[in-house]
Design a protein around this motif. Structure first.
Motif, PDB file in Angstrom:
ATOM      1  N   PHE B 239     -41.696 -24.464  10.685  1.00 24.70           N
ATOM      2  CA  PHE B 239     -41.509 -24.201   9.287  1.00 24.70           C
ATOM      3  C   PHE B 239     -41.920 -25.179   8.236  1.00 24.70           C
ATOM      4  CE2 PHE B 239     -38.496 -21.317  11.447  1.00 24.70           C
ATOM      5  CZ  PHE B 239     -39.342 -20.021  11.329  1.00 24.70           C
ATOM      6  N   MET B 267     -54.133 -24.984  15.628  1.00 26.36           N
ATOM      7  CA  MET B 267     -53.767 -23.530  15.367  1.00 26.36           C
ATOM      8  C   MET B 267     -52.722 -23.151  16.360  1.00 26.36           C
ATOM      9  SD  MET B 267     -55.417 -22.456  12.997  1.00 26.36           S
ATOM     10  CE  MET B 267     -55.382 -20.658  13.156  1.00 26.36           C
ATOM     11  N   ARG B 268     -52.594 -23.682  17.595  1.00 31.71           N
ATOM     12  CA  ARG B 268     -51.447 -23.479  18.443  1.00 31.71           C
ATOM     13  C   ARG B 268     -50.045 -23.892  17.666  1.00 31.71           C
ATOM     14  NH1 ARG B 268     -50.802 -27.777  23.076  1.00 31.71           N
ATOM     15  NH2 ARG B 268     -49.841 -28.637  21.134  1.00 31.71           N
ATOM     16  N   VAL B 270     -49.655 -24.230  14.554  1.00 28.88           N
ATOM     17  CA  VAL B 270     -49.335 -23.558  13.215  1.00 28.88           C
ATOM     18  C   VAL B 270     -48.806 -22.240  13.816  1.00 28.88           C
ATOM     19  CG1 VAL B 270     -50.767 -21.972  11.656  1.00 28.88           C
ATOM     20  CG2 VAL B 270     -51.386 -24.208  11.966  1.00 28.88           C
ATOM     21  N   LEU B 271     -49.086 -21.649  14.911  1.00 33.59           N
ATOM     22  CA  LEU B 271     -48.491 -20.411  15.344  1.00 33.59           C
ATOM     23  C   LEU B 271     -47.014 -20.840  16.098  1.00 33.59           C
ATOM     24  CD1 LEU B 271     -48.355 -17.457  16.349  1.00 33.59           C
ATOM     25  CD2 LEU B 271     -49.844 -18.147  18.183  1.00 33.59           C
ATOM     26  N   SER B 272     -46.926 -21.796  16.941  1.00 33.43           N
ATOM     27  CA  SER B 272     -45.719 -21.973  17.625  1.00 33.43           C
ATOM     28  C   SER B 272     -44.590 -22.608  16.675  1.00 33.43           C
ATOM     29  CB  SER B 272     -45.936 -22.601  19.040  1.00 33.43           C
ATOM     30  OG  SER B 272     -46.246 -24.110  18.512  1.00 33.43           O
ATOM     31  N   LYS B 273     -44.996 -23.203  15.604  1.00 35.25           N
ATOM     32  CA  LYS B 273     -43.878 -23.597  14.764  1.00 35.25           C
ATOM     33  C   LYS B 273     -43.932 -23.058  13.365  1.00 35.25           C
ATOM     34  CE  LYS B 273     -44.388 -28.554  16.285  1.00 35.25           C
ATOM     35  NZ  LYS B 273     -44.765 -29.891  15.837  1.00 35.25           N
ATOM     36  N   SER B 274     -44.678 -21.924  13.233  1.00 37.59           N
ATOM     37  CA  SER B 274     -44.636 -21.423  12.034  1.00 37.59           C
ATOM     38  C   SER B 274     -44.999 -22.261  10.749  1.00 37.59           C
ATOM     39  CB  SER B 274     -43.198 -20.370  11.773  1.00 37.59           C
ATOM     40  OG  SER B 274     -43.151 -19.505  12.574  1.00 37.59           O
ATOM     41  N   LEU B 275     -46.066 -22.924  10.962  1.00 38.13           N
ATOM     42  CA  LEU B 275     -46.334 -23.951   9.770  1.00 38.13           C
ATOM     43  C   LEU B 275     -47.151 -23.184   8.638  1.00 38.13           C
ATOM     44  CD1 LEU B 275     -47.985 -26.801  12.097  1.00 38.13           C
ATOM     45  CD2 LEU B 275     -45.490 -26.318  11.187  1.00 38.13           C
ATOM     46  N   THR B 276     -47.066 -23.829   7.536  1.00 34.60           N
ATOM     47  CA  THR B 276     -47.927 -23.429   6.448  1.00 34.60           C
ATOM     48  C   THR B 276     -48.911 -24.435   5.987  1.00 34.60           C
ATOM     49  OG1 THR B 276     -46.046 -22.005   5.611  1.00 34.60           O
ATOM     50  CG2 THR B 276     -48.052 -22.705   4.127  1.00 34.60           C
TER      51      THR B 276
END
Lengths: 342, 342
Positions: B239, B267-268, B270-276
């Protein structure tokens, strides 16, 4: 009860790249007895979803990997066949997370009772379940489509993509779907009512996508990655939002990845176009679930949101079906009918 | 009035990679007369900022490029020396966008009057101007640091980075700065009061950054890119938020970029850590400007936010100073004193 056998599929080995039949093993075991506060479930439907590929790998992700020898995880619809929990009685149908097996013991407080008269119970694994809620929460909370904007989504005949496009249209946006092959494209355009659809197998895919988005792209709901990303990214408008809920095109990949390095170009555009890239897992938005059940339930009853299921018969066929899912061979929400009486 | 000469620096040619002295040319021209509703300005201070590198290129960005032969753009503090606008009189000091020149004619409605008794007027180009507002709006609107969280920012002795770290601390977060060389690092730690600082020139930079962030990174305020990004990105927590306001490390780069391709890994995560990841230009948040002037003005008066200016004398020295800025040779907000009487 002790004569019942549980048939289950366990992770035999971790895949290198594309999973194979050998990574999964069918086993039989005794069905356990439920303890106090537990129920014994007979699985009716098992959901197969792309995220399961991540669970087969040892790499850290947003959820721990499946251990070697353990039952593959997965959402299920199941019937209570023995209850030692006051809220459940024999015959109740519930949403559970029982995995790839015919029977399971579960705590009562992890279940959700389903009403078979409201909708086919298998939809609790699709449009009225995790995939539908992924579309709903990601599109509305992160994508926030405005009337007249263009929303692009891939795997548009799948349960997430199909829902994203239809919800975008409900909000007055233009929905452009990407799908593989003429049958899926026809379904997306003619039955789901997307404004445009592009076949990613077309040799001139990127040019066709550009044509289908004459005013650029305001929301790209990212669930595939790979070549689709490459075609959509240059089309993003200033202030575009990119909810990222999946990257199925790269799940089987093993790095390092060959150049050129695309990151500097992506970051340049993130900056110069004020883009938002936001990864998410639907569990983050669980407080929206009551709204989702109410709104989505109504939209389905009114025929404003349509869905399609791809049902495979028999637990033993789950591995092959799952391998096919990663290659786009399913057409609609992929569900295994585990109990043939269901 | 017609005897006055305007000295100005124009874009002579577009840089390939790193800008050189030859890309910019000094010219003299007559000072124009202001028309009805206009004012004639004598520039006192010119701001030099990394974004100007983008304006020298023909590539599309969030603002149009400077035309060949045109005056280089830039924020300025200037004095009104002739007014044909009712709101301005001779002697008023204003914030304007007059570019790299000694005199300019401007419409009155694009100016902001400054109060020389409230703060040194040059701060309207720094901590109380665009860089300060970039830090304020990006950190508070996109980064949203929470008490106890870790905020990392590079170019931490520069006007954006210095402000980001101090504002993060005002919100109860831990500020970790990245700067180049022992002098800048000492300033960031001892004078700005960051919780930790890491020298990006250290051979074990990535390991030191990891040590400085034992609980990971919740907000990475991205203003540099390059090797700093590579060190920070793996440290991002689930997050985490990444406001992207600059990429100075890649402004001079000419693609394509050599592999490996870093995008799939980004991108992996961004997805797996719910990054913004969220790019922005401060103009997007202009409705927050009144709050910014009020709050930041108070914090500066109270000594809770400190700043440092790096003042270069004489317009003719602007090109060399700008080239140095792109290499991190400035120390604090880089400003050119154009009018030596100011």
């Amino acid at each position: 009860m002790s004569a019942l056998k549980n048939r289950r599929i366990v992770l035999a080995s971790r895949p290198e790249g594309r999973p194979t039949r050998e990574n999964l093993r069918v086993e039989e075991a005794d069905v356990p007895e439920p303890g106090e506060g537990q129920v014994l479930l007979r699985v009716q439907y098992l959901s197969l979803d792309p995220y399961m590929r991540g669970r087969m790998s040892a790499a850290r992700s947003y959820a721990p990997p499946v251990e070697l020898g353990a039952v593959m995880v997965g959402g299920t619809v199941a019937q209570v066949i023995r209850s030692r929990h006051p809220d459940y009685k024999e015959g109740d149908v519930v949403l559970s997370y029982s995995g790839w097996q015919t029977h399971a013991v579960a705590k009562g407080d992890g279940l959700r009772k389903l009403d078979p008269s409201a909708a086919p119970v298998s939809t609790a694994l699709g449009v009225l379940g995790m995939p539908g809620f992924t579309a709903y929460s990601g599109l509305f909370t992160i994508g926030r489509p405005q009337p007249g904007e263009t929303v692009v989504v891939a795997a548009a005949s799948g349960p997430v993509g199909a829902t994203v496009g239809q919800l975008a249209r409900l909000k007055g946006a233009r929905a452009v779907g990407i799908a593989g092959g003429p049958d899926k494209c026809a379904y997306v355009r003619d039955e789901l009512g997307f404004d445009a659809v592009v076949d990613h197998r077309a040799p001139d895919f990127a040019a066709r996508l550009k044509e289908a988005c004459p005013k650029g792209v305001d929301v790209y709901f990212e669930n595939v990655g790979g070549a689709v990303w490459d075609a959509v990214f240059p089309r993003l408008n200033p202030f575009a939002r990119v909810p990222v809920c999946g990257l199925i095109a790269q799940y089987n990949a093993t790095g390092p990845f060959e150049g050129p390095d695309r990151l500097p170009i992506v970051m340049r555009d993130v900056l110069s176009k004020s883009l938002t890239l936001r990864g998410f897992i639907q569990t983050e938005f669980h407080s929206q679930l009551p709204d989702f059940y109410r709104e989505m339930g109504a939209w389905i009853r009114e025929g404003r949101v349509r869905y399609r299921e791809d049902i495979v018969n028999g637990l033993d066929n789950a591995p092959e079906a799952f391998i096919g899912l990663l290659e786009g061979r399913n057409f609609g929400k992929l569900v295994v009918r585990v109990d043939e009486a269901a």
